[in-house]
Design a protein around this motif. Structure first.
Motif, mmCIF file in Angstrom:
data_model
loop_
_atom_site.group_PDB
_atom_site.id
_atom_site.type_symbol
_atom_site.label_atom_id
_atom_site.label_comp_id
_atom_site.label_asym_id
_atom_site.label_seq_id
_atom_site.Cartn_x
_atom_site.Cartn_y
_atom_site.Cartn_z
ATOM 1 N N ILE A 190 0.842 -1.194 0.000
ATOM 2 C CA ILE A 190 0.000 0.000 0.000
ATOM 3 C C ILE A 190 0.877 1.244 0.000
ATOM 4 N N ARG A 191 0.360 2.307 -0.600
ATOM 5 C CA ARG A 191 1.067 3.594 -0.665
ATOM 6 C C ARG A 191 0.124 4.689 -0.214
ATOM 7 N N LYS A 192 0.683 5.762 0.320
ATOM 8 C CA LYS A 192 -0.102 6.916 0.721
ATOM 9 C C LYS A 192 -0.773 7.502 -0.522
ATOM 10 N N GLY A 193 -2.048 7.824 -0.421
ATOM 11 C CA GLY A 193 -2.804 8.335 -1.551
ATOM 12 C C GLY A 193 -2.201 9.591 -2.162
ATOM 13 N N TYR A 194 -1.535 10.385 -1.364
ATOM 14 C CA TYR A 194 -0.899 11.619 -1.836
ATOM 15 C C TYR A 194 0.036 11.351 -3.011
ATOM 16 N N TYR A 195 0.831 10.280 -2.926
ATOM 17 C CA TYR A 195 1.806 9.974 -3.971
ATOM 18 C C TYR A 195 1.155 9.512 -5.264
ATOM 19 N N LEU A 196 -0.118 9.151 -5.194
ATOM 20 C CA LEU A 196 -0.828 8.674 -6.369
ATOM 21 C C LEU A 196 -1.853 9.686 -6.867
ATOM 22 N N GLY A 197 -1.824 10.893 -6.302
ATOM 23 C CA GLY A 197 -2.761 11.936 -6.716
ATOM 24 C C GLY A 197 -4.152 11.749 -6.152
ATOM 25 N N LEU A 198 -4.270 11.004 -5.062
ATOM 26 C CA LEU A 198 -5.561 10.728 -4.446
ATOM 27 C C LEU A 198 -5.643 11.391 -3.081
ATOM 28 N N ASN A 199 -6.632 11.014 -2.293
ATOM 29 C CA ASN A 199 -6.824 11.560 -0.950
ATOM 30 C C ASN A 199 -5.565 11.337 -0.119
ATOM 31 N N PRO A 200 -4.929 12.398 0.376
ATOM 32 C CA PRO A 200 -3.680 12.248 1.132
ATOM 33 C C PRO A 200 -3.860 11.613 2.507
ATOM 34 N N GLU A 201 -5.086 11.495 2.987
ATOM 35 C CA GLU A 201 -5.334 10.910 4.305
ATOM 36 C C GLU A 201 -5.509 9.395 4.255
ATOM 37 N N GLU A 202 -5.547 8.818 3.061
ATOM 38 C CA GLU A 202 -5.790 7.384 2.926
ATOM 39 C C GLU A 202 -4.605 6.691 2.267
ATOM 40 N N TYR A 203 -4.543 5.383 2.469
ATOM 41 C CA TYR A 203 -3.547 4.553 1.811
ATOM 42 C C TYR A 203 -4.252 3.695 0.771
ATOM 43 N N VAL A 204 -3.559 3.424 -0.333
ATOM 44 C CA VAL A 204 -4.146 2.735 -1.481
ATOM 45 C C VAL A 204 -3.344 1.473 -1.788
ATOM 46 N N CYS A 205 -4.039 0.365 -2.035
ATOM 47 C CA CYS A 205 -3.375 -0.851 -2.479
ATOM 48 C C CYS A 205 -2.888 -0.615 -3.911
ATOM 49 N N VAL A 206 -1.612 -0.804 -4.141
ATOM 50 C CA VAL A 206 -1.028 -0.562 -5.459
ATOM 51 C C VAL A 206 -1.517 -1.595 -6.474
ATOM 52 N N TYR A 207 -1.919 -2.760 -6.011
ATOM 53 C CA TYR A 207 -2.339 -3.829 -6.905
ATOM 54 C C TYR A 207 -3.784 -3.700 -7.370
ATOM 55 N N CYS A 208 -4.710 -3.324 -6.458
ATOM 56 C CA CYS A 208 -6.119 -3.304 -6.851
ATOM 57 C C CYS A 208 -6.775 -1.927 -6.725
ATOM 58 N N GLY A 209 -6.122 -0.972 -6.053
ATOM 59 C CA GLY A 209 -6.673 0.373 -5.945
ATOM 60 C C GLY A 209 -7.590 0.590 -4.756
ATOM 61 N N GLU A 210 -7.730 -0.400 -3.892
ATOM 62 C CA GLU A 210 -8.583 -0.243 -2.713
ATOM 63 C C GLU A 210 -8.009 0.838 -1.794
ATOM 64 N N GLN A 211 -8.880 1.714 -1.293
ATOM 65 C CA GLN A 211 -8.452 2.831 -0.445
ATOM 66 C C GLN A 211 -9.005 2.679 0.961
ATOM 67 N N ARG A 212 -8.145 2.919 1.961
ATOM 68 C CA ARG A 212 -8.554 2.868 3.368
ATOM 69 C C ARG A 212 -7.711 3.859 4.166
ATOM 70 N N SER A 213 -8.224 4.219 5.334
ATOM 71 C CA SER A 213 -7.418 5.023 6.248
ATOM 72 C C SER A 213 -6.411 4.088 6.915
ATOM 73 N N PRO A 214 -5.305 4.618 7.448
ATOM 74 C CA PRO A 214 -4.267 3.757 8.031
ATOM 75 C C PRO A 214 -4.791 2.805 9.106
ATOM 76 N N GLU A 215 -5.737 3.227 9.904
ATOM 77 C CA GLU A 215 -6.265 2.394 10.986
ATOM 78 C C GLU A 215 -7.017 1.173 10.465
ATOM 79 N N GLN A 216 -7.477 1.215 9.237
ATOM 80 C CA GLN A 216 -8.291 0.126 8.692
ATOM 81 C C GLN A 216 -7.468 -0.964 8.002
#
Length: 68
Positions: free
Chosen positions: A21-47
């Motif tokens: 997973i990568r921080k959404g900021y680096y992918l041009g997405l919501n900077p508060e969430e992390y994104v799975c690089v493989y499928c694009g699923e987005q969640r907050s760090p706690e999840q």
């Protein structure tokens, strides 16, 4: 890819193990969430289960990190 909402509001995909997973900021997405690089699923760090391991880049010839 099929994503569905769970009770917690997290979109999930049963086919992806979310190994990296990568921080959404680096992918041009919501900077508060992390994104799975493989499928694009987005969640907050706690999840994310096992958050620290998932955010470590995969080991490989171009990455100097050790395999886990």
């Amino acid at each position: 890819m099929f994503l569905k909402n769970t009770e917690s509001g997290v979109k999930t995909s049963k086919k992806c193990g979310h190994p990296y997973i990568r921080k959404g900021y680096y992918l041009g997405l919501n900077p508060e969430e992390y994104v799975c690089v493989y499928c694009g699923e987005q969640r907050s760090p706690e999840q994310w289960d096992d958050f620290e391991r998932r955010r470590t880049p995969p080991a490989g010839i171009l990455n100097v990190t050790e395999a886990r």
